[in-house]
Scaffold this motif. Structure first.
Motif, PDB file in Angstrom:
ATOM      1  N   ASN A 165      30.930  26.458 -18.100  1.00  0.00           N
ATOM      2  CA  ASN A 165      31.637  26.645 -16.828  1.00  0.00           C
ATOM      3  C   ASN A 165      31.186  25.658 -15.754  1.00  0.00           C
ATOM      4  O   ASN A 165      31.591  25.769 -14.592  1.00  0.00           O
ATOM      5  N   GLY A 166      30.341  24.702 -16.120  1.00  0.00           N
ATOM      6  CA  GLY A 166      29.933  23.671 -15.178  1.00  0.00           C
ATOM      7  C   GLY A 166      28.849  24.078 -14.209  1.00  0.00           C
ATOM      8  O   GLY A 166      28.687  23.461 -13.153  1.00  0.00           O
ATOM      9  N   SER A 167      28.089  25.116 -14.539  1.00  0.00           N
ATOM     10  CA  SER A 167      26.975  25.552 -13.689  1.00  0.00           C
ATOM     11  C   SER A 167      25.733  24.744 -14.046  1.00  0.00           C
ATOM     12  O   SER A 167      24.907  25.146 -14.860  1.00  0.00           O
ATOM     13  N   ILE A 168      25.615  23.587 -13.422  1.00  0.00           N
ATOM     14  CA  ILE A 168      24.519  22.654 -13.730  1.00  0.00           C
ATOM     15  C   ILE A 168      23.391  22.836 -12.725  1.00  0.00           C
ATOM     16  O   ILE A 168      23.632  22.938 -11.519  1.00  0.00           O
ATOM     17  N   VAL A 169      22.172  22.860 -13.223  1.00  0.00           N
ATOM     18  CA  VAL A 169      20.976  22.876 -12.377  1.00  0.00           C
ATOM     19  C   VAL A 169      19.975  21.877 -12.935  1.00  0.00           C
ATOM     20  O   VAL A 169      19.662  21.910 -14.127  1.00  0.00           O
ATOM     21  N   ILE A 170      19.502  21.000 -12.082  1.00  0.00           N
ATOM     22  CA  ILE A 170      18.453  20.043 -12.437  1.00  0.00           C
ATOM     23  C   ILE A 170      17.264  20.300 -11.515  1.00  0.00           C
ATOM     24  O   ILE A 170      17.422  20.374 -10.291  1.00  0.00           O
ATOM     25  N   TYR A 171      16.088  20.429 -12.120  1.00  0.00           N
ATOM     26  CA  TYR A 171      14.865  20.649 -11.346  1.00  0.00           C
ATOM     27  C   TYR A 171      13.941  19.448 -11.543  1.00  0.00           C
ATOM     28  O   TYR A 171      13.620  19.069 -12.663  1.00  0.00           O
ATOM     29  N   VAL A 172      13.534  18.835 -10.425  1.00  0.00           N
ATOM     30  CA  VAL A 172      12.615  17.695 -10.463  1.00  0.00           C
ATOM     31  C   VAL A 172      11.402  18.023  -9.606  1.00  0.00           C
ATOM     32  O   VAL A 172      11.544  18.373  -8.426  1.00  0.00           O
ATOM     33  N   ASP A 197       0.849  -1.174   0.000  1.00  0.00           N
ATOM     34  CA  ASP A 197       0.000   0.000   0.000  1.00  0.00           C
ATOM     35  C   ASP A 197       0.895   1.236   0.000  1.00  0.00           C
ATOM     36  O   ASP A 197       1.082   1.898   1.018  1.00  0.00           O
ATOM     37  N   ILE A 198       1.482   1.565  -1.162  1.00  0.00           N
ATOM     38  CA  ILE A 198       2.483   2.613  -1.242  1.00  0.00           C
ATOM     39  C   ILE A 198       1.951   3.804  -1.999  1.00  0.00           C
ATOM     40  O   ILE A 198       0.995   3.701  -2.782  1.00  0.00           O
ATOM     41  N   GLU A 199       2.568   4.944  -1.736  1.00  0.00           N
ATOM     42  CA  GLU A 199       2.221   6.165  -2.461  1.00  0.00           C
ATOM     43  C   GLU A 199       3.212   6.365  -3.596  1.00  0.00           C
ATOM     44  O   GLU A 199       4.423   6.260  -3.392  1.00  0.00           O
ATOM     45  N   LYS A 200       2.715   6.630  -4.754  1.00  0.00           N
ATOM     46  CA  LYS A 200       3.565   6.888  -5.907  1.00  0.00           C
ATOM     47  C   LYS A 200       3.498   8.364  -6.289  1.00  0.00           C
ATOM     48  O   LYS A 200       2.508   9.034  -6.049  1.00  0.00           O
ATOM     49  N   ARG A 201       4.566   8.830  -6.893  1.00  0.00           N
ATOM     50  CA  ARG A 201       4.629  10.214  -7.337  1.00  0.00           C
ATOM     51  C   ARG A 201       4.923  10.273  -8.838  1.00  0.00           C
ATOM     52  O   ARG A 201       5.628   9.407  -9.361  1.00  0.00           O
ATOM     53  N   ASP A 202       4.393  11.278  -9.470  1.00  0.00           N
ATOM     54  CA  ASP A 202       4.720  11.547 -10.866  1.00  0.00           C
ATOM     55  C   ASP A 202       5.904  12.516 -10.899  1.00  0.00           C
ATOM     56  O   ASP A 202       5.860  13.576 -10.265  1.00  0.00           O
ATOM     57  N   LEU A 203       6.936  12.141 -11.634  1.00  0.00           N
ATOM     58  CA  LEU A 203       8.146  12.947 -11.673  1.00  0.00           C
ATOM     59  C   LEU A 203       8.319  13.632 -13.023  1.00  0.00           C
ATOM     60  O   LEU A 203       8.104  13.025 -14.071  1.00  0.00           O
ATOM     61  N   LYS A 204       8.713  14.902 -12.976  1.00  0.00           N
ATOM     62  CA  LYS A 204       9.077  15.652 -14.172  1.00  0.00           C
ATOM     63  C   LYS A 204      10.448  16.275 -13.934  1.00  0.00           C
ATOM     64  O   LYS A 204      10.695  16.864 -12.885  1.00  0.00           O
ATOM     65  N   THR A 205      11.323  16.120 -14.926  1.00  0.00           N
ATOM     66  CA  THR A 205      12.708  16.551 -14.761  1.00  0.00           C
ATOM     67  C   THR A 205      13.085  17.565 -15.837  1.00  0.00           C
ATOM     68  O   THR A 205      12.782  17.362 -17.023  1.00  0.00           O
ATOM     69  N   TRP A 206      13.748  18.651 -15.418  1.00  0.00           N
ATOM     70  CA  TRP A 206      14.226  19.672 -16.347  1.00  0.00           C
ATOM     71  C   TRP A 206      15.715  19.909 -16.121  1.00  0.00           C
ATOM     72  O   TRP A 206      16.173  20.070 -14.987  1.00  0.00           O
ATOM     73  N   SER A 207      16.493  19.933 -17.189  1.00  0.00           N
ATOM     74  CA  SER A 207      17.908  20.293 -17.129  1.00  0.00           C
ATOM     75  C   SER A 207      18.061  21.759 -17.515  1.00  0.00           C
ATOM     76  O   SER A 207      17.467  22.204 -18.499  1.00  0.00           O
ATOM     77  N   TRP A 208      18.863  22.523 -16.755  1.00  0.00           N
ATOM     78  CA  TRP A 208      18.997  23.965 -16.956  1.00  0.00           C
ATOM     79  C   TRP A 208      17.609  24.590 -17.180  1.00  0.00           C
ATOM     80  O   TRP A 208      17.336  25.194 -18.231  1.00  0.00           O
ATOM     81  N   PRO A 209      16.698  24.430 -16.211  1.00  0.00           N
ATOM     82  CA  PRO A 209      15.317  24.893 -16.382  1.00  0.00           C
ATOM     83  C   PRO A 209      15.237  26.396 -16.661  1.00  0.00           C
ATOM     84  O   PRO A 209      15.972  27.195 -16.064  1.00  0.00           O
ATOM     85  N   ASP A 210      14.377  26.750 -17.591  1.00  0.00           N
ATOM     86  CA  ASP A 210      14.106  28.142 -17.991  1.00  0.00           C
ATOM     87  C   ASP A 210      15.264  28.801 -18.726  1.00  0.00           C
ATOM     88  O   ASP A 210      15.188  29.987 -19.074  1.00  0.00           O
ATOM     89  N   CYS A 211      16.343  28.053 -18.959  1.00  0.00           N
ATOM     90  CA  CYS A 211      17.490  28.676 -19.618  1.00  0.00           C
ATOM     91  C   CYS A 211      17.151  29.119 -21.039  1.00  0.00           C
ATOM     92  O   CYS A 211      17.713  30.096 -21.541  1.00  0.00           O
ATOM     93  N   GLU A 212      16.208  28.414 -21.670  1.00  0.00           N
ATOM     94  CA  GLU A 212      15.832  28.753 -23.047  1.00  0.00           C
ATOM     95  C   GLU A 212      15.146  30.115 -23.139  1.00  0.00           C
ATOM     96  O   GLU A 212      15.027  30.693 -24.235  1.00  0.00           O
ATOM     97  N   LYS A 213      14.705  30.647 -22.012  1.00  0.00           N
ATOM     98  CA  LYS A 213      14.051  31.957 -22.008  1.00  0.00           C
ATOM     99  C   LYS A 213      15.070  33.088 -22.147  1.00  0.00           C
ATOM    100  O   LYS A 213      14.690  34.240 -22.398  1.00  0.00           O
ATOM    101  N   TYR A 214      16.345  32.774 -21.952  1.00  0.00           N
ATOM    102  CA  TYR A 214      17.395  33.782 -22.031  1.00  0.00           C
ATOM    103  C   TYR A 214      18.187  33.591 -23.326  1.00  0.00           C
ATOM    104  O   TYR A 214      17.983  32.616 -24.061  1.00  0.00           O
ATOM    105  N   ASN A 215      19.069  34.503 -23.604  1.00  0.00           N
ATOM    106  CA  ASN A 215      19.791  34.398 -24.871  1.00  0.00           C
ATOM    107  C   ASN A 215      20.744  33.205 -24.848  1.00  0.00           C
ATOM    108  O   ASN A 215      21.122  32.694 -23.795  1.00  0.00           O
TER     109      ASN A 215
END
Length: 444
Positions: free
Chosen positions: A50-57, A22-40
């Motif tokens: 420069n190795g500035s990595i951001v992952i948003y889940v 009887d477990i709870e499951k979650r739906d996962l969504k993952t973004w690499s460099w989230p919102d970066c496409e909004k900038y130039n």
């Protein structure tokens, strides 16, 4: 009588099986460099080069109990966990601020799209330094070495000085796994280089289960499991051992003033991790574990592949220490995404910040140089951490082992009683040889 304990064991096994399923499951969504496409394009390319990595889940549930994970290498590897009850709340990322590397400008670079999100809890785990020391006494005791070794026996590196390659990121959105990997350790202050690699391999969980690799830790849908690996890394000393400096930060509306604790739980069952009978829980809010962050591990790491009992070595942790605003660890925190998420509350009186060292090694294990490999598994999550219990197989085995002798004794006793009762009810006593000799008279 004898069957009753066995019946209880099977009833208990059935209940445990039902609860586990009887477990709870979650739906996962993952973004690499989230919102970066909004900038130039220049900003995005700079972040990757420069190795500035951001992952948003974002881990969502049907009950709108959502967890937001931010994984980043900016200023050093860090994991931020936020729990919200807003259905449509998502984090937004301002990359112009994130790439400023300035304490005052990075403040507020990560915010929620919802103007008034219901943030139930917020905490973070930051890996600030890699400690290397020359363990000439082969003590494998970091506290002892801190007191007795001179400065030339240490090589302490800030993780902010490492270059984290975006080429080795390899995000797998289907399994929600990714790796922060540093294949070249470029030290800014000394221009020092090292071969090999240092990596953090993350796996965000969406349900409950148990890891397939040793130490085969139990996991839940509210956590992220990771492997910290130092492979083929050129050590500074022949007797080098390594340790991690870790800082945990916690802020919540309900229990912001709660202190942290590191709890050790022992078990008699080492079925899943042979030779290991303990598990460590670093709790951000131990008085209310259901609204707490946790950092969990077993005190074992591995010095070569494949992982096994013969390749296992010890993991030790120091006592928790406070991190004040003037400390060197505090300066490292200000360069990470923590300031972007916590904003000015990072250094107010409601935020708890504690630091500990986690070291790897056991006396006579050959030091790091023997195999040039160290791997350690741990988990970061929200709520009550998973706890190993005696497995159903072990319960049945123990019950059978204890119950069979008892059953033999009971059956043997009943048989002896019945046999004696039958002899007494026969109506006469048996004639023995002694009575014949006493009553016999020989004639002259």
């Amino acid at each position: 009588m004898a069957a009753f304990p066995t019946m209880k064991v099977f009833i208990l096994a059935s209940i445990l099986t039902f609860v586990f399923c009887d477990i709870e499951k979650r739906d996962l969504k993952t973004w690499s460099w989230p919102d970066c496409e909004k900038y130039n394009e220049t900003i995005c390319n700079e972040a990757k080069q420069n190795g500035s990595i951001v992952i948003y889940v974002k881990a969502s549930s049907e009950s709108n109990d959502n967890l937001h994970y931010v994984f980043s290498t900016i200023g050093g590897p860090s994991v931020v966990v936020l729990r919200t009850t807003n259905v449509n709340a998502n984090l937004t990322f301002n990359w112009e601020k994130l790439l400023q590397y300035n304490n005052s400008l990075i403040d507020g670079a990560i915010t929620f799209s919802d103007p008034q999100p219901n943030i139930e809890y917020k905490f973070a785990v930051v890996f600030t330094r890699l400690l290397e020391y020359d363990d000439t006494d082969d003590s494998a005791d970091l506290d002892y070495c801190e007191k007795h070794l001179n400065l030339t026996s240490w090589n302490i590196r800030d993780f902010s000085m490492f270059h984290w390659s975006s080429d080795d990121l390899k995000v797998n959105a289907s399994t929600n796994t990714f790796v922060f990997n540093s294949t070249s350790d470029v030290m800014i202050k000394t221009n020092e280089t090292r071969n090999g690699s240092i990596s953090f391999a993350f796996s965000v969980k969406h349900d409950n289960g148990r890891a397939s690799d040793l130490p085969r830790m139990l996991y839940i849908a509210n956590e992220t499991m990771f492997d910290f690996v130092i492979a083929n890394y050129t050590p500074s000393f022949n007797n080098s051992r390594f340790a991690l400096e870790v800082v945990v930060v916690s802020l919540s509306n309900e229990a912001a003033s709660a202190d942290m604790s590191v709890d050790l739980t022992k078990s008699i069952d080492d079925e899943y991790t042979p030779g290991v009978f303990e598990i460590i829980d670093w709790l951000t809010n131990p008085k209310q574990s259901h609204i707490s962050g946790f950092f969990q591990w077993k005190p074992v790491s591995y010095i070569s592949l494949p992982r096994g009992r013969n390749t296992a070595t010890k993991v030790e942790h120091s006592d928790l220490k406070n991190v004040d605003k003037s400390s060197s660890s505090a300066k490292l925190l200000n360069n990470t995404v923590l300031l972007a998420v916590f904003n000015e509350s990072l250094w107010n009186g409601k935020t708890v910040k504690r630091m500990a060292n986690i070291s790897f090694g056991l006396p006579k294990d050959g030091f790091y140089i023997k195999n040039n490999y160290t791997a350690w598994t741990a988990a970061i999550g929200y709520g009550t951490p998973p706890a190993d219990s005696i497995s159903i197989t072990v319960i049945i085995t123990i019950s059978a082992g204890l119950g069979l002798p008892v059953l033999i004794i009971i059956v043997g006793g009943i048989y002896s009683i019945i046999r004696k009762m039958r002899k007494r009810s026969s109506g006469y006593e048996p004639i023995n040889a002694g009575s014949i000799n006493r009553n016999y008279t020989q004639s002259d």
